[in-house]
Each structure stands twice: as structure tokens, then as C-alpha cells.
Design a protein around this motif. Structure first.
Motif, PDB file in Angstrom:
ATOM      1  N   LEU A 116       0.832  -1.211   0.000  1.00  0.00           N
ATOM      2  CA  LEU A 116       0.000   0.000   0.000  1.00  0.00           C
ATOM      3  C   LEU A 116       0.863   1.256   0.000  1.00  0.00           C
ATOM      4  N   MET A 117       1.904   1.262   0.816  1.00  0.00           N
ATOM      5  CA  MET A 117       2.779   2.438   0.881  1.00  0.00           C
ATOM      6  C   MET A 117       3.478   2.676  -0.454  1.00  0.00           C
ATOM      7  N   THR A 118       3.847   1.606  -1.125  1.00  0.00           N
ATOM      8  CA  THR A 118       4.500   1.729  -2.429  1.00  0.00           C
ATOM      9  C   THR A 118       3.514   2.197  -3.496  1.00  0.00           C
ATOM     10  N   LEU A 119       2.345   1.557  -3.553  1.00  0.00           N
ATOM     11  CA  LEU A 119       1.339   1.929  -4.555  1.00  0.00           C
ATOM     12  C   LEU A 119       0.813   3.346  -4.361  1.00  0.00           C
ATOM     13  N   ALA A 120       0.696   3.779  -3.104  1.00  0.00           N
ATOM     14  CA  ALA A 120       0.193   5.125  -2.818  1.00  0.00           C
ATOM     15  C   ALA A 120       1.260   6.193  -3.021  1.00  0.00           C
ATOM     16  N   GLY A 121       2.492   5.772  -3.239  1.00  0.00           N
ATOM     17  CA  GLY A 121       3.561   6.737  -3.467  1.00  0.00           C
ATOM     18  C   GLY A 121       4.050   7.399  -2.194  1.00  0.00           C
ATOM     19  N   VAL A 122       3.832   6.761  -1.066  1.00  0.00           N
ATOM     20  CA  VAL A 122       4.260   7.332   0.215  1.00  0.00           C
ATOM     21  C   VAL A 122       5.769   7.211   0.373  1.00  0.00           C
ATOM     22  N   ASP A 128       9.618   7.340  -0.436  1.00  0.00           N
ATOM     23  CA  ASP A 128      10.463   8.175  -1.276  1.00  0.00           C
ATOM     24  C   ASP A 128      11.919   7.867  -0.937  1.00  0.00           C
ATOM     25  N   PRO A 129      12.624   7.167  -1.807  1.00  0.00           N
ATOM     26  CA  PRO A 129      14.003   6.771  -1.509  1.00  0.00           C
ATOM     27  C   PRO A 129      14.952   7.948  -1.294  1.00  0.00           C
ATOM     28  N   ASP A 130      14.619   9.118  -1.813  1.00  0.00           N
ATOM     29  CA  ASP A 130      15.480  10.289  -1.675  1.00  0.00           C
ATOM     30  C   ASP A 130      15.127  11.155  -0.472  1.00  0.00           C
ATOM     31  N   SER A 131      14.063  10.802   0.245  1.00  0.00           N
ATOM     32  CA  SER A 131      13.609  11.587   1.386  1.00  0.00           C
ATOM     33  C   SER A 131      14.457  11.300   2.622  1.00  0.00           C
ATOM     34  N   LYS A 132      14.514  12.277   3.525  1.00  0.00           N
ATOM     35  CA  LYS A 132      15.225  12.080   4.789  1.00  0.00           C
ATOM     36  C   LYS A 132      14.313  11.475   5.854  1.00  0.00           C
ATOM     37  N   ALA A 133      13.010  11.453   5.629  1.00  0.00           N
ATOM     38  CA  ALA A 133      12.092  10.976   6.666  1.00  0.00           C
ATOM     39  C   ALA A 133      11.008  10.043   6.151  1.00  0.00           C
ATOM     40  N   HIS A 165      11.761   3.910   7.341  1.00  0.00           N
ATOM     41  CA  HIS A 165      11.027   4.760   8.279  1.00  0.00           C
ATOM     42  C   HIS A 165       9.583   4.275   8.427  1.00  0.00           C
ATOM     43  N   LEU A 166       8.981   3.911   7.312  1.00  0.00           N
ATOM     44  CA  LEU A 166       7.602   3.425   7.350  1.00  0.00           C
ATOM     45  C   LEU A 166       7.513   2.091   8.082  1.00  0.00           C
ATOM     46  N   ASP A 167       8.530   1.260   7.942  1.00  0.00           N
ATOM     47  CA  ASP A 167       8.567  -0.006   8.673  1.00  0.00           C
ATOM     48  C   ASP A 167       8.660   0.241  10.180  1.00  0.00           C
ATOM     49  N   THR A 168       9.439   1.240  10.568  1.00  0.00           N
ATOM     50  CA  THR A 168       9.563   1.578  11.985  1.00  0.00           C
ATOM     51  C   THR A 168       8.230   2.056  12.543  1.00  0.00           C
TER      52      THR A 168
END
Length: 68
Positions: A9-15, A17-22, A27-30
């Protein structure tokens, strides 16, 4: 919602971002692990499955997204 469904879901929704700092997948797994954390043995009648989010935990995940 299980761990794999959450990741999909996080991947399909575009949540993610490999270039993001947060907002990388780690981070989403945490956030998933923090929302799903339980102290074992505290409630013998608890029907909360391990490695799955309940509705309340899902709301906690969404609030965590909003805070970051």
C-alpha cells in the motif's frame, strides 16, 4: 492489515520516497512496528494478531504520518 499489505500500500500510494530524509521504506517499517508493539502477557484476552495492524493501530500509523 499485514506487513506485506502495508508495504504494498505504501508503495502503490507513493508514500515511500528513496530520496527523502524521513519517508524511506525503513522509516515506514519503523512506524508499523511502533504501532504494532505490544507487551506480551499484559492482556490474556487480547485478539490482536502479531505482525498485523488493527483498526486502532492503523489510525495510529496515519497520525504518525501526519506528524512527520
Amino acid at each position: 492489515m499485514g506487513w506485506l499489505s502495508y508495504g504494498d500500500l505504501m508503495t502503490l500510494a507513493g508514500v515511500t520516497d528513496p530520496d527523502s530524509k524521513a519517508c524511506k521504506q525503513t522509516h515506514l517499517d519503523t512506524i508499523f512496528k511502533a504501532a504494532n508493539f505490544e507487551v506480551k502477557g499484559t492482556d490474556p484476552n487480547d485478539d490482536n494478531p502479531l505482525e498485523s495492524l488493527t483498526r486502532q493501530e492503523w489510525l495510529e500509523v496515519l497520525v504518525s504520518f501526519a506528524e512527520s
